[in-house]
Design a protein around this motif. Structure first.
Motif, PDB file in Angstrom:
ATOM      1  N   PRO A  26      -4.070   8.109 -12.946  1.00  0.00           N
ATOM      2  CA  PRO A  26      -3.592   6.915 -12.355  1.00  0.00           C
ATOM      3  C   PRO A  26      -2.854   5.661 -12.902  1.00  0.00           C
ATOM      4  CG  PRO A  26      -5.913   6.991 -12.988  1.00  0.00           C
ATOM      5  CD  PRO A  26      -5.406   8.195 -13.206  1.00  0.00           C
TER       6      PRO A  26
ATOM      7  N   SER B  40       0.915  -1.266  -0.050  1.00  0.00           N
ATOM      8  CA  SER B  40      -0.005   0.100  -0.126  1.00  0.00           C
ATOM      9  C   SER B  40       0.901   1.183  -0.074  1.00  0.00           C
ATOM     10  CB  SER B  40      -0.792  -0.018   1.093  1.00  0.00           C
ATOM     11  OG  SER B  40      -1.704  -1.175   1.264  1.00  0.00           O
ATOM     12  N   MET B  41       2.013   1.363   0.783  1.00  0.00           N
ATOM     13  CA  MET B  41       2.703   2.365   0.904  1.00  0.00           C
ATOM     14  C   MET B  41       3.394   2.560  -0.284  1.00  0.00           C
ATOM     15  SD  MET B  41       4.408   1.852   4.646  1.00  0.00           S
ATOM     16  CE  MET B  41       5.440   3.459   4.640  1.00  0.00           C
TER      17      MET B  41
ATOM     18  N   PRO C 287      -3.670  14.007  -7.369  1.00  0.00           N
ATOM     19  CA  PRO C 287      -5.037  13.756  -8.173  1.00  0.00           C
ATOM     20  C   PRO C 287      -4.727  14.422  -9.474  1.00  0.00           C
ATOM     21  CG  PRO C 287      -4.928  15.783  -6.373  1.00  0.00           C
ATOM     22  CD  PRO C 287      -3.761  14.781  -6.131  1.00  0.00           C
TER      23      PRO C 287
ATOM     24  N   THR D  65       0.793   3.934  -3.082  1.00  0.00           N
ATOM     25  CA  THR D  65       0.208   5.320  -2.875  1.00  0.00           C
ATOM     26  C   THR D  65       1.106   6.290  -2.294  1.00  0.00           C
ATOM     27  OG1 THR D  65      -0.361   4.421  -0.539  1.00  0.00           O
ATOM     28  CG2 THR D  65      -1.983   3.950  -2.038  1.00  0.00           C
TER      29      THR D  65
ATOM     30  N   LEU E 124       0.888   9.673  -4.730  1.00  0.00           N
ATOM     31  CA  LEU E 124      -0.396   9.587  -5.354  1.00  0.00           C
ATOM     32  C   LEU E 124      -0.882  10.941  -5.380  1.00  0.00           C
ATOM     33  CD1 LEU E 124      -2.896   6.773  -4.693  1.00  0.00           C
ATOM     34  CD2 LEU E 124      -3.746   9.182  -4.788  1.00  0.00           C
TER      35      LEU E 124
ATOM     36  N   ARG F 285      -2.122   1.509  -9.362  1.00  0.00           N
ATOM     37  CA  ARG F 285      -3.035   2.326  -8.514  1.00  0.00           C
ATOM     38  C   ARG F 285      -4.528   2.069  -8.843  1.00  0.00           C
ATOM     39  NH1 ARG F 285      -3.697   9.105  -8.890  1.00  0.00           N
ATOM     40  NH2 ARG F 285      -5.653   9.019  -7.916  1.00  0.00           N
TER      41      ARG F 285
END
Lengths: 232, 251
Positions: free
Chosen positions: A49, A36-37, A45, A40, A43, A53
């Motif tokens: 993506p 996860s780390m 906006p 993300t 990441l 992701r």
């Protein structure tokens, strides 16, 4: 043959023996958290993506979609709880195919711990959403006579959750071990493939049932969904 | 098969830690990213809707302008036609005015040319008349015109004696102007005649080409002429009558 990984001591940490259940649980936790780390960490906006992701988004949104189908109201805390249940169980079960890895979910202690977590989470979520009085009133529905049955049903749900998950995973591992002795080249492969499928289904069922239990405690009686899923 | 409650507690703790870790590193970044992207998409769609509304308004305005132009085209053409007709009328009026002005100028030029022509004709006719007269006098009487005029004037001076004396007053100077120099005999005759009328008078003879053929006698403040101007004026009257008769339509 050790049926439970609780009895296998991997190492000692500060004089405390760490058994295989806890050790492999940490591995699963490290794997999930690390992945996860890693995915993300950058990441943003405004950046389109990436493929990984998008995969994570599909998984998270898939879990959220399943919860939305069951739960009356959208609650992200429910996603955190049942999503983590699902990811932990499914990762543990899928890692069963790794040689030497003993899934923590094959330990009754783990499944009991998860069932206890669900058992405690139900009143916590219920009180959080309806207040203490609103939650306690659900125990005497539809009448006060049902109070002992509701209490028995509440605890039996936790026990059934724990036994179901443990039985399926442990039996898969035991059957694979037995067949390894009988026909060491063919059956273990088939059983492992079947174990993967069973592990995935069990993780799904465990998470769905936990969601149903918590949702039934958080929603007013008239809003409880009629869908009941059982994989027994 | 047994439950190790220490392991159970540890697994509960592990599970809660895992919930927190995944919430911190998985769910929240992913869901925040999704929310941010949805918000950005909503903003972009709102912006697109706003731009679309602006574009539709511009299109409606354009369509209205096209319809207005189509509706006003007939009016514009009619106005242009009227403007063209007015311009044409103005140009025609200007052309007519210019033509009338040029005709008037040409008429004035024609009058002027006629006048010049008549004056030239008069001058040439007078010159021809004088030349013929001189030639006739020379051929028939062996005399010059000036000598004949001086002779005639000398005969007339006696009849004008009183007037001449009155005009001369105290002056004893007389000037005789002629077109061509007089012969010595003519000078002596004129001088003698004047000396008989006004004793002691001195006559100065001068000739000027601009002077009409004949004799002009200046005496004191008086002037007596015997020139062909009156005859030439008669010639001009004759020519004018001939022109008038030639210009009259033939019945």
């Amino acid at each position: 043959m050790q049926l439970s990984p609780d009895q296998a001591i991997l190492f000692t940490l500060g004089g405390i023996p760490i058994n295989a259940t806890i050790g492999y649980t940490w591995i699963v936790m490290a794997l999930l958290t690390g992945t996860s780390m890693l995915l993300t960490r950058s990441l943003r906006p405004d950046v389109p993506p990436s493929r990984w992701r998008t995969t994570l988004e599909v998984i998270v949104q898939g879990i959220q979609g399943q919860i939305d189908e069951i739960s009356v109201r959208r609650d992200r805390r429910l996603l955190y709880f049942t999503g983590t249940l699902f990811l932990f169980i499914v990762t543990s079960n899928l890692l069963m195919v790794v040689p030497g890895f003993r899934p923590p979910t094959a330990s009754l202690s783990t499944t009991a711990a998860l069932a206890l977590s669900v058992l405690v989470a139900v009143p916590i979520f219920g009180i959080g959403n309806q207040g203490l009085g609103g939650y306690l009133r659900t125990w005497i529905q539809p009448s006060v006579i049902m109070l002992p049955f509701n209490i028995i049903g509440e605890f039996s749900r936790g026990i059934s959750l724990a036994i179901r998950l443990y039985g399926n995973i442990m039996s898969g591992a035991v059957i694979a071990g037995i067949l390894l002795g009988v026909a060491p080249f063919f059956f273990p492969v088939v059983m492992d493939m079947l174990g993967l499928l069973t592990g995935l289904i069990q993780a799904y069922i465990f998470a769905i049932l936990a969601t149903v239990y918590i949702s039934s405690a958080t929603a007013p009686p008239s809003d409880i969904p009629q869908t009941k899923k059982d994989a027994s | 098969m047994s439950i190790d409650w220490i392991t159970v507690a540890a697994q509960i703790l592990n599970f809660l830690v895992l919930v927190w870790l995944l919430k911190r590193f998985l769910y929240r970044p992913i869901l925040d990213g999704i929310d941010a992207r949805e918000k950005e998409i909503a903003e972009r769609m709102g912006e697109a809707a706003r731009i679309r509304a602006v574009a539709e308004a511009a299109e409606a305005d354009y369509q209205a302008q096209v319809a207005s132009l189509r509706a006003g085209r007939e009016g514009t053409l009619e106005a242009a036609r009227k403007a063209a007709e007015a311009e044409r009328d103005a140009l025609l009026a200007e052309a007519r005015e210019r033509l009338a002005r040029e005709q008037a100028e040409r008429a004035v030029q024609r009058v002027e040319e006629a006048r010049r022509y008549r004056a030239e004709l008069q001058r040439d006719g007078a010159a021809a008349l004088l030349s013929l007269t001189r030639k006739a006098l020379k051929d028939l009487a062996d005399e010059t015109l000036e000598a004949r005029i001086v002779a005639h004037a000398s005969d007339r001076l006696a009849a004008m004696a009183d007037d001449l004396r009155k005009a001369a007053g105290d002056s004893l100077q007389a000037i005789a102007l002629t077109h061509e120099p007089l012969s010595q005999a003519a000078r002596e005759r004129l001088g003698n005649e004047l000396a008989q009328l006004i004793p002691g008078i001195t006559v100065t003879f001068r000739s000027e080409p601009a002077q009409a053929p004949g004799l002009v006698l200046r005496l004191g403040g008086a002037q007596v002429e015997w020139t062909v101007d009156s005859y030439i004026d008669g010639l001009d009257a004759l020519l004018a009558a001939a022109d008038h008769q030639r210009a009259r339509p033939r019945g």
